[in-house]
Design an enzyme around this catalytic site. Structure first.
Site, PDB file in Angstrom:
ATOM      1  N   ASP A   1      -9.784  -5.116  -4.429  1.00 28.74           N
ATOM      2  CA  ASP A   1      -9.236  -4.068  -3.562  1.00 28.74           C
ATOM      3  C   ASP A   1     -10.147  -2.836  -3.596  1.00 28.74           C
ATOM      4  O   ASP A   1     -10.349  -2.228  -4.648  1.00 28.74           O
ATOM      5  CB  ASP A   1      -7.825  -3.695  -4.033  1.00 28.74           C
TER       6      ASP A   1
ATOM      7  N   SER B   1       0.837  -1.199   0.000  1.00 24.66           N
ATOM      8  CA  SER B   1       0.000   0.000   0.000  1.00 24.66           C
ATOM      9  C   SER B   1       0.880   1.261   0.000  1.00 24.66           C
ATOM     10  O   SER B   1       1.700   1.424  -0.892  1.00 24.66           O
ATOM     11  CB  SER B   1      -0.970  -0.046   1.186  1.00 24.66           C
TER      12      SER B   1
ATOM     13  N   HIS C   1      -7.782  -5.662  -0.011  1.00 20.47           N
ATOM     14  CA  HIS C   1      -6.543  -4.917   0.277  1.00 20.47           C
ATOM     15  C   HIS C   1      -5.786  -5.637   1.393  1.00 20.47           C
ATOM     16  O   HIS C   1      -5.774  -5.214   2.545  1.00 20.47           O
ATOM     17  CB  HIS C   1      -6.901  -3.487   0.686  1.00 20.47           C
TER      18      HIS C   1
END
Length: 226
Positions: free
Chosen positions: A173, A119, A204
């Site tokens: 995601d 991320s 995610h």
């Protein structure tokens, strides 16, 4: 340790460290979030890889109402082109470079260093790795995007053009849309970078199946894999 150095969790191998993986966490997490992946990678007891999981500095994050949390940079908008605060990205980049230089000073050649991230951490691994004047063993960018959105970072270095890059993303995601990761992949591929793209049936997060793929990749790019 001075304030300019990133606090971190370091997991040393059972034998002398001859390689290093620097793994950067996502927004609001800490190095402790990914430290448990080391045994899950199944590298064996004699891999010789030092794993470093740094903690991002604490700062106010605009999209979370100014709440103070660990972040590599502020996120002022969910719009991909304005998501990453450029000044914050550059400040974190300097701290990550300092981490790499620490490892060089400890005798780990940069060709044996992998820069990894998830991320926000993946954004930083891509941005820093693509601009780095040092040759890396590999760059891993999980569930992330480029801080510049639909363009490659300025100041690209050619040193890691042939370096193995892996980009993973979850098709479900809902935090970083899969198209954002795919856009980054296509930009890198178009510029001749040695990158591989793979999607997983996940949101995610990270899957055990994905960790197996990461383990095999680490063993392929680091000379002391297993």
């Amino acid at each position: 340790m001075s304030d300019s150095k990133l606090e971190r969790i370091t997991i040393e191998p059972t034998q002398e460290a001859k390689a290093c993986v620097i793994w950067l966490h996502g927004l609001g997490d800490s190095g402790a979030g990914f430290a448990p992946v080391v045994p899950a990678l199944g590298l064996g007891s004699e891999h010789g890889i030092r794993f470093i999981f740094p903690h991002a500095p604490e700062q106010a994050v605009t999209i979370n109402g100014g709440y103070i949390m660990r972040a590599w940079y502020d996120i002022k908008s969910m719009d991909l082109h304005e998501r990453a605060d450029k000044q914050g990205v550059e400040q974190s980049e300097q701290q990550i470079i300092a981490l790499i230089e620490e490892q060089i000073a400890l005798g780990i050649p940069t060709e044996n260093i992998v820069l990894a991230g998830f991320s926000q951490g993946g954004v930083m691994s891509l941005h820093t790795g693509l601009r780095l004047p040092h040759k890396l063993a590999g760059i891993m960018a999980l569930s992330c995007y480029l801080p510049s959105g639909d363009s490659l970072p300025k100041g690209l270095s050619n040193v890691n053009r042939d370096t193995s890059i892996i980009q993973h993303h979850g098709v479900e995601d809902d935090v970083v849309p899969v198209y954002a990761g795919e856009m980054a992949f296509k930009l890198l591929q178009g510029e001749g970078f040695n990158t591989q793209w793979k999607t997983y049936n996940m949101a995610h997060n990270v899957l055990p199946e994905q960790l197996q793929d990461i383990s095999l990749w680490l063993q392929s790019v680091l000379p002391y894999g297993k």
